[in-house]
Motif scaffolding. Structure first.
Motif, mmCIF file in Angstrom:
data_model
loop_
_atom_site.group_PDB
_atom_site.id
_atom_site.type_symbol
_atom_site.label_atom_id
_atom_site.label_comp_id
_atom_site.label_asym_id
_atom_site.label_seq_id
_atom_site.Cartn_x
_atom_site.Cartn_y
_atom_site.Cartn_z
ATOM 1 N N ASN A 1 0.821 -1.209 0.000
ATOM 2 C CA ASN A 1 0.000 0.000 0.000
ATOM 3 C C ASN A 1 0.857 1.262 0.000
ATOM 4 O O ASN A 1 0.517 2.268 -0.634
ATOM 5 C CB ASN A 1 -0.931 0.002 1.208
ATOM 6 C CG ASN A 1 -2.049 -1.022 1.086
ATOM 7 O OD1 ASN A 1 -2.370 -1.458 -0.021
ATOM 8 N ND2 ASN A 1 -2.619 -1.419 2.202
ATOM 9 N N GLU B 1 -11.775 -9.735 3.456
ATOM 10 C CA GLU B 1 -11.503 -8.449 4.109
ATOM 11 C C GLU B 1 -10.362 -7.717 3.407
ATOM 12 O O GLU B 1 -10.431 -6.499 3.190
ATOM 13 C CB GLU B 1 -11.149 -8.687 5.578
ATOM 14 C CG GLU B 1 -12.339 -9.081 6.444
ATOM 15 C CD GLU B 1 -11.934 -9.453 7.855
ATOM 16 O OE1 GLU B 1 -12.811 -9.501 8.737
ATOM 17 O OE2 GLU B 1 -10.726 -9.722 8.073
ATOM 18 N N THR B 2 -9.311 -8.463 3.061
ATOM 19 C CA THR B 2 -8.170 -7.859 2.374
ATOM 20 C C THR B 2 -8.572 -7.323 1.009
ATOM 21 O O THR B 2 -8.183 -6.207 0.621
ATOM 22 C CB THR B 2 -7.038 -8.890 2.216
ATOM 23 O OG1 THR B 2 -6.640 -9.356 3.506
ATOM 24 C CG2 THR B 2 -5.834 -8.281 1.511
ATOM 25 N N ARG C 1 -10.575 -4.134 1.415
ATOM 26 C CA ARG C 1 -9.722 -3.006 1.794
ATOM 27 C C ARG C 1 -8.958 -2.478 0.588
ATOM 28 O O ARG C 1 -8.843 -1.263 0.382
ATOM 29 C CB ARG C 1 -8.732 -3.420 2.882
ATOM 30 C CG ARG C 1 -9.284 -3.400 4.280
ATOM 31 C CD ARG C 1 -8.175 -3.368 5.309
ATOM 32 N NE ARG C 1 -7.213 -4.441 5.121
ATOM 33 C CZ ARG C 1 -7.330 -5.652 5.661
ATOM 34 N NH1 ARG C 1 -8.371 -5.938 6.418
ATOM 35 N NH2 ARG C 1 -6.406 -6.565 5.461
ATOM 36 N N ASN C 2 -8.431 -3.384 -0.206
ATOM 37 C CA ASN C 2 -7.693 -2.969 -1.398
ATOM 38 C C ASN C 2 -8.597 -2.236 -2.383
ATOM 39 O O ASN C 2 -8.180 -1.258 -3.027
ATOM 40 C CB ASN C 2 -7.054 -4.184 -2.079
ATOM 41 C CG ASN C 2 -5.917 -4.767 -1.266
ATOM 42 O OD1 ASN C 2 -5.326 -4.082 -0.440
ATOM 43 N ND2 ASN C 2 -5.613 -6.031 -1.479
ATOM 44 N N GLU D 1 -11.261 -0.517 -1.577
ATOM 45 C CA GLU D 1 -11.553 0.792 -0.996
ATOM 46 C C GLU D 1 -10.392 1.759 -1.226
ATOM 47 O O GLU D 1 -10.596 2.921 -1.580
ATOM 48 C CB GLU D 1 -11.824 0.648 0.498
ATOM 49 C CG GLU D 1 -12.235 1.954 1.167
ATOM 50 C CD GLU D 1 -12.566 1.765 2.633
ATOM 51 O OE1 GLU D 1 -12.833 2.774 3.311
ATOM 52 O OE2 GLU D 1 -12.554 0.604 3.095
ATOM 53 N N ASN D 2 -9.174 1.269 -1.051
ATOM 54 C CA ASN D 2 -8.002 2.110 -1.302
ATOM 55 C C ASN D 2 -7.910 2.507 -2.766
ATOM 56 O O ASN D 2 -7.536 3.637 -3.092
ATOM 57 C CB ASN D 2 -6.727 1.377 -0.882
ATOM 58 C CG ASN D 2 -6.635 1.196 0.621
ATOM 59 O OD1 ASN D 2 -7.196 1.977 1.377
ATOM 60 N ND2 ASN D 2 -5.937 0.163 1.056
#
Length: 224
Positions: A79, A192-193, A196-197, A199-200
């Motif tokens: 990230n 979940e990962t 999150r990715n 969303e980023n």
């Protein structure tokens, strides 16, 4: 003289049953004590195994936590390398930071942690099916980001005990229930990962669009 011999034989005959009884009693007592000793040893061995079982489970939990920590570290390094901040520094600084990030990633990858999950045939089949369903969505991420996100959220909702914010994929839920408990946790962490990715990525796209809009407005102001 004869009377003395008769008395001696009588006395000897009386002593023999007593000796036999004592020997028999000794054998019974020996068997009894031996049985008690075997039970004690068995109890101690069982107690030791119970304690070892607790240590084995704690050992597996610690190794599983290390697996998760490795995944988290790799994700954080990735990230940083793909963050917007990295795009707004000089090329020399970016190159230096990427070298450091690559070094950290390389050192993280040198740590090998693997906790094998014991599965029966049905659990193995369920795991393969669940993995395939997730992979199908991931492979179509670039085609429709928003649709892929909604589908992943419906899969994630099927893995959590909390009240989901959106619809649940009932088919995926039935597949995950058939997986081993440890595999269920890993499937949930993977989703979940991915979320999150995504969303980023959306934040990066939004920020980029905002920057483009600001540049266009600035150009239009200069023209006016």
């Amino acid at each position: 003289m004869a009377q003395a011999r008769i008395s001696a034989k009588a006395s000897e005959g009386a002593q023999q049953p007593q000796q036999q009884q004592q020997q028999s009693g000794g054998q019974l007592r020996g068997r009894f004590y031996r049985s008690t000793s075997m039970a004690d040893r068995s109890s101690r061995l069982l107690e030791n195994l119970d304690q070892l079982e607790l240590r084995v489970e704690a050992f597996r939990d610690a190794a599983s936590a290390m697996e998760q920590e490795k995944e988290i570290l790799l994700e954080m390094i990735h990230n940083i390398q793909n963050s917007q901040d990295m795009r707004h520094i000089s090329e020399g600084e970016r190159e230096e930071l990427n070298l450091t990030a690559n070094r950290l990633m390389g050192r993280t990858l040198t740590v090998e942690v693997s906790v094998e999950t014991i599965r029966n045939a049905q659990q193995q089949e369920s795991l393969l099916h669940a993995t395939k369903m997730i992979d199908e969505i991931v492979n179509k991420l670039l085609d429709d980001l928003e649709d892929a996100k909604m589908r992943l959220m419906s899969l994630y909702g099927a893995c959590t005990s909390d009240v989901p914010a959106g619809p649940i994929d009932q088919k995926f839920q039935s597949v995950v229930i058939g997986c081993a408990i440890e595999d269920q946790k890993k499937i949930k962490r993977r989703l979940e990962t991915l979320l999150r990715n995504l969303e980023n990525s959306e934040k990066s796209i939004t920020l980029l669009e905002h920057q483009k809009s600001s540049v266009r407005q600035s150009c239009n102001s200069k023209q006016d």
